[in-house]
Design a protein around this motif. Structure first.
Motif, PDB file in Angstrom:
ATOM      1  N   THR A  59       0.865  -1.183   0.000  1.00  0.00           N
ATOM      2  CA  THR A  59       0.000   0.000   0.000  1.00  0.00           C
ATOM      3  C   THR A  59       0.895   1.225   0.000  1.00  0.00           C
ATOM      4  N   ALA A  60       0.545   2.210  -0.837  1.00  0.00           N
ATOM      5  CA  ALA A  60       1.329   3.452  -0.874  1.00  0.00           C
ATOM      6  C   ALA A  60       0.413   4.656  -0.760  1.00  0.00           C
ATOM      7  N   ASP A  61       0.907   5.681  -0.098  1.00  0.00           N
ATOM      8  CA  ASP A  61       0.233   6.965   0.032  1.00  0.00           C
ATOM      9  C   ASP A  61       0.557   7.772  -1.226  1.00  0.00           C
ATOM     10  N   VAL A  62      -0.450   7.970  -2.077  1.00  0.00           N
ATOM     11  CA  VAL A  62      -0.242   8.629  -3.362  1.00  0.00           C
ATOM     12  C   VAL A  62       0.283  10.052  -3.190  1.00  0.00           C
ATOM     13  N   SER A  63      -0.145  10.742  -2.146  1.00  0.00           N
ATOM     14  CA  SER A  63       0.307  12.127  -1.960  1.00  0.00           C
ATOM     15  C   SER A  63       1.790  12.212  -1.591  1.00  0.00           C
ATOM     16  N   SER A  64       2.411  11.086  -1.289  1.00  0.00           N
ATOM     17  CA  SER A  64       3.841  11.092  -0.952  1.00  0.00           C
ATOM     18  C   SER A  64       4.732  10.930  -2.180  1.00  0.00           C
ATOM     19  N   VAL A  65       4.143  10.996  -3.388  1.00  0.00           N
ATOM     20  CA  VAL A  65       4.917  10.852  -4.619  1.00  0.00           C
ATOM     21  C   VAL A  65       5.998  11.927  -4.689  1.00  0.00           C
ATOM     22  N   SER A  66       7.185  11.526  -5.116  1.00  0.00           N
ATOM     23  CA  SER A  66       8.301  12.466  -5.231  1.00  0.00           C
ATOM     24  C   SER A  66       9.123  12.149  -6.475  1.00  0.00           C
ATOM     25  N   THR A  67       9.296  13.173  -7.302  1.00  0.00           N
ATOM     26  CA  THR A  67      10.172  13.073  -8.470  1.00  0.00           C
ATOM     27  C   THR A  67      11.310  14.085  -8.366  1.00  0.00           C
ATOM     28  N   ASP A  68      11.478  14.656  -7.183  1.00  0.00           N
ATOM     29  CA  ASP A  68      12.477  15.701  -6.928  1.00  0.00           C
ATOM     30  C   ASP A  68      12.190  16.984  -7.711  1.00  0.00           C
ATOM     31  N   ASN A  69      10.908  17.205  -8.014  1.00  0.00           N
ATOM     32  CA  ASN A  69      10.485  18.433  -8.685  1.00  0.00           C
ATOM     33  C   ASN A  69       9.110  18.787  -8.133  1.00  0.00           C
ATOM     34  N   GLU A  70       9.034  19.822  -7.298  1.00  0.00           N
ATOM     35  CA  GLU A  70       7.788  20.159  -6.597  1.00  0.00           C
ATOM     36  C   GLU A  70       6.629  20.446  -7.550  1.00  0.00           C
ATOM     37  N   MET A  71       6.892  21.144  -8.647  1.00  0.00           N
ATOM     38  CA  MET A  71       5.819  21.459  -9.584  1.00  0.00           C
ATOM     39  C   MET A  71       5.261  20.178 -10.223  1.00  0.00           C
ATOM     40  N   ARG A  72       6.148  19.278 -10.637  1.00  0.00           N
ATOM     41  CA  ARG A  72       5.706  18.013 -11.234  1.00  0.00           C
ATOM     42  C   ARG A  72       4.988  17.158 -10.199  1.00  0.00           C
ATOM     43  N   ASP A  73       5.505  17.118  -8.974  1.00  0.00           N
ATOM     44  CA  ASP A  73       4.860  16.331  -7.920  1.00  0.00           C
ATOM     45  C   ASP A  73       3.458  16.853  -7.638  1.00  0.00           C
ATOM     46  N   GLY A  74       3.294  18.170  -7.625  1.00  0.00           N
ATOM     47  CA  GLY A  74       1.979  18.761  -7.429  1.00  0.00           C
ATOM     48  C   GLY A  74       1.023  18.361  -8.541  1.00  0.00           C
ATOM     49  N   HIS A  75       1.517  18.346  -9.790  1.00  0.00           N
ATOM     50  CA  HIS A  75       0.671  17.924 -10.911  1.00  0.00           C
ATOM     51  C   HIS A  75       0.300  16.447 -10.792  1.00  0.00           C
ATOM     52  N   LEU A  76       1.241  15.612 -10.345  1.00  0.00           N
ATOM     53  CA  LEU A  76       0.945  14.179 -10.213  1.00  0.00           C
ATOM     54  C   LEU A  76      -0.166  13.920  -9.193  1.00  0.00           C
ATOM     55  N   ARG A  77      -0.356  14.811  -8.240  1.00  0.00           N
ATOM     56  CA  ARG A  77      -1.403  14.642  -7.227  1.00  0.00           C
ATOM     57  C   ARG A  77      -2.776  15.104  -7.721  1.00  0.00           C
ATOM     58  N   LYS A  78      -2.832  15.814  -8.839  1.00  0.00           N
ATOM     59  CA  LYS A  78      -4.085  16.387  -9.354  1.00  0.00           C
ATOM     60  C   LYS A  78      -4.987  15.321  -9.975  1.00  0.00           C
ATOM     61  N   PRO A  79      -6.293  15.690 -10.167  1.00  0.00           N
ATOM     62  CA  PRO A  79      -7.277  14.724 -10.681  1.00  0.00           C
ATOM     63  C   PRO A  79      -6.927  14.068 -12.014  1.00  0.00           C
ATOM     64  N   ASP A  80      -6.251  14.766 -12.940  1.00  0.00           N
ATOM     65  CA  ASP A  80      -5.933  14.128 -14.223  1.00  0.00           C
ATOM     66  C   ASP A  80      -4.831  13.088 -14.106  1.00  0.00           C
ATOM     67  N   MET A  81      -4.105  13.115 -13.010  1.00  0.00           N
ATOM     68  CA  MET A  81      -3.041  12.134 -12.809  1.00  0.00           C
ATOM     69  C   MET A  81      -3.470  11.125 -11.736  1.00  0.00           C
ATOM     70  N   PHE A  82      -2.871  11.147 -10.533  1.00  0.00           N
ATOM     71  CA  PHE A  82      -3.210  10.178  -9.491  1.00  0.00           C
ATOM     72  C   PHE A  82      -4.491  10.517  -8.730  1.00  0.00           C
ATOM     73  N   ASP A  83      -4.915  11.770  -8.751  1.00  0.00           N
ATOM     74  CA  ASP A  83      -6.095  12.231  -8.008  1.00  0.00           C
ATOM     75  C   ASP A  83      -5.991  11.833  -6.532  1.00  0.00           C
ATOM     76  N   ALA A  84      -4.943  12.331  -5.908  1.00  0.00           N
ATOM     77  CA  ALA A  84      -4.602  11.950  -4.532  1.00  0.00           C
ATOM     78  C   ALA A  84      -5.696  12.284  -3.526  1.00  0.00           C
ATOM     79  N   GLU A  85      -6.459  13.341  -3.775  1.00  0.00           N
ATOM     80  CA  GLU A  85      -7.513  13.707  -2.826  1.00  0.00           C
ATOM     81  C   GLU A  85      -8.641  12.669  -2.832  1.00  0.00           C
ATOM     82  N   LYS A  86      -9.039  12.240  -4.010  1.00  0.00           N
ATOM     83  CA  LYS A  86     -10.137  11.266  -4.128  1.00  0.00           C
ATOM     84  C   LYS A  86      -9.655   9.824  -3.897  1.00  0.00           C
ATOM     85  N   PHE A  87      -8.434   9.528  -4.317  1.00  0.00           N
ATOM     86  CA  PHE A  87      -7.876   8.176  -4.212  1.00  0.00           C
ATOM     87  C   PHE A  87      -6.525   8.262  -3.490  1.00  0.00           C
ATOM     88  N   PRO A  88      -6.537   8.352  -2.165  1.00  0.00           N
ATOM     89  CA  PRO A  88      -5.306   8.630  -1.411  1.00  0.00           C
ATOM     90  C   PRO A  88      -4.278   7.499  -1.394  1.00  0.00           C
TER      91      PRO A  88
END
Length: 188
Positions: free
Chosen positions: A69-98
């Protein structure tokens, strides 16, 4: 006296056939992925918060069940802007699917240390069967606790769009995502 010895032997044999649980040592483990960007470079990412267990009653792990099991909001690519995009609904949608999860359904031994691991991956609310290559790196003893430890490497490829991740074309971000996890597990 004979009855006690036989009873003790039966109890020992039956206890040794029970499944044993192994917990991940997060300080010696990593769960990550690689994508190809613009058809020319690779970007690595990992999940900083995850948990994993292995349950097996056999020393060679031929009956092992893996739970990750992984916490999707903990995704890290060493780029804050890209990590923020990965958490958005078009990508992992971390808020809806944590979280995302993987639970193995079968394991097939290929040779002494190689396995095929089948299971169900649930990502962004979509569950699909996947197959990963699994390597048993070794088994030993924790020098501090003296308890058994085992090391594994899991690799494979998934299609991001099978799970509704990202709508951009393959020429921007590869359709195929390489998954790689390494883990050290300690027996409870």
């Amino acid at each position: 006296m004979k009855k006690i010895a036989i009873l003790s032997l039966v109890m020992f044999v039956s206890l040794s056939t029970f499944a044993q649980k192994w917990n991940v040592d997060k300080s010696h483990s990593k769960l990550g992925f690689t994508v190809t960007h613009l058809l020319i470079s690779e970007v690595d990412g990992n999940f900083k918060k995850f948990d994993a267990t292995v349950t097996s009653s056999k020393d060679d792990f031929t009956d092992a069940v893996f739970d990750i099991t992984a916490d999707v909001s903990s995704v890290s690519t060493d780029n804050e802007m890209r990590d923020g995009h990965l958490r958005k609904p078009d990508m992992f949608d971390a808020e809806k699917f944590p979280t995302f999860t993987f639970k193995s359904t079968s394991i097939k031994k290929i040779d002494a240390k190689k396995f095929k691991l089948d299971g169900n991956l649930t990502l962004k609310g979509v569950t699909k069967p996947v197959t990963f290559d699994l390597t048993l790196n070794g088994v030993g003893k924790n020098m501090r606790t003296q308890k058994p430890i085992a090391g594994f490497k899991l690799t494979g490829t998934i299609k991001r769009t099978d799970f509704g991740v990202g709508g951009m074309p393959d020429s921007v971000v590869s359709e195929n995502i390489e998954v790689r996890a390494v883990g050290e597990f300690g027996k409870e």
